[in-house]
Design an enzyme around this catalytic site. Structure first.
Site, mmCIF file in Angstrom:
data_model
loop_
_atom_site.group_PDB
_atom_site.id
_atom_site.type_symbol
_atom_site.label_atom_id
_atom_site.label_comp_id
_atom_site.label_asym_id
_atom_site.label_seq_id
_atom_site.Cartn_x
_atom_site.Cartn_y
_atom_site.Cartn_z
ATOM 1 C CB CYS A 46 34.152 36.650 30.215
ATOM 2 S SG CYS A 46 33.557 36.702 28.526
ATOM 3 C CB THR A 47 38.546 37.047 33.191
ATOM 4 O OG1 THR A 47 38.531 35.852 32.400
ATOM 5 C CG2 THR A 47 39.294 36.785 34.490
#
Lengths: 216, 216
Positions: A46-47
């Site tokens: 996600c990052t």
């Protein structure tokens, strides 16, 4: 059993986000929106994804397209996490809002559930100005998305929309490459719509449906 | 309202195809399958897509992945159309079966409907050996798919599956690039699972969740 799919209207939910609270249809109004979920704050894929979205932000901006993220964490968590995102992807600024859904009330309504995690999947819906889903990617938590493909698909939708769906884009198409004329358009109409001309491929069936033209 | 989505089992329908008739679960058994629909035979975008699928066939084959097409035309129409597909895309051979769904009975059950055309969309589901949907692309009739992205996503799923979902692939990942270690894996377990080592990114939160390793 998902909430919504291609062609369905996204429900007009009131959402809390990192920027302000709003109703979804107010956000979607008058433009195209890329609405995407991610499994969780402070998680690795996600990052990288939200960082990429921030880095590609100018690409969406110059197409007049809005971004809107979502995960099942609260607003404070999102805000703390943004510092990590921007540190990991130099040049990325997360200026788009991220919806907070800490009670998992929104994800079932938006077909954004990862069945293994029982949390948000990597769903990405491209929503039209009419608040309807035009195209969806449904990826599981293990598979990070491809921002170039998101942009390519968006360019295809915008191009088709600009030409009132009288054209469509072939497999692996990229902007500046030829498009095809939709089967609903007669040759007579095609000559009027595309004064630059078109080429009809000679195929064994002799049906004359493969008509390529240049609209770039 | 779609029939199925991520994580759902594809119904075990008996289907008629260009090669032979079978039940879907028999076809899916023991391998991964790319199940994809197209709006119609003798239409332009579909001709480019099925040609590309035929041209990329060896890529799917050497990954042990089966292909299975579908549209709402009958078997004879599919067979006649294949001559056009192979003529338009030199080097392409359509050896995979194409399901016939002339009465539109199957598409609603497989979440493969284009709302504007009221016929098949360009849906593509990657189905696991357990007959469940692992990843989906839902594109409208105007937008041809991207076979490189289908292969990339498939490679990510196969890689994650090979490592029991203990790894995941970052945004825009390609084979041979580093992967991330899943948040469910502790550092102690990670040291055992990945003797080649891993690097933890130093991020403002100091949470240590961004762990990259090389599994290629």
């Amino acid at each position: 059993m998902p909430g919504i799919t291609l062609g369905d209207t996204v429900p007009n939910l009131e959402v809390e986000t990192t920027l302000k609270n709003f109703k979804l249809h107010d956000y979607f109004a008058d433009s195209w929106t890329v609405l995407f979920s991610h499994p969780g704050d402070f998680t690795p894929v996600c990052t990288t994804e939200l960082g990429a979205m921030g880095k590609y932000a100018h690409e969406f901006e110059h197409r007049g397209v809005k971004l809107l993220g979502l995960s099942c964490d609260d607003v404070q968590s999102h805000k703390d996490w943004i510092k990590d995102i921007e540190a990991f992807t130099p040049g990325s600024k997360v200026k788009y809002p991220i919806i907070a859904d800490p009670n998992k009330e929104i994800i079932p309504q938006l077909n954004m559930i990862d069945p293994i995690e029982n949390g948000p999947s990597r769903a990405l819906h491209i929503v039209g100005p009419d608040c309807k889903i035009k195209l969806s990617f449904l990826y599981p938590s293990t598979t990070g998305r491809n921002m170039d493909e998101v942009l390519r698909a968006l360019d295809s939708l915008l191009m088709a929309s600009k030409h009132n769906n009288k054209i469509a884009t072939p497999v692996n198409w990229k902007p500046d490459e030829p498009v095809v004329i939709s089967p609903s358009v007669s040759d007579t109409e095609a000559k009027k719509l595309f004064p630059q001309g078109f080429k009809t491929a000679d195929l064994p069936s002799k049906k004359g449906y493969m008509r390529l033209t240049d609209v770039s």
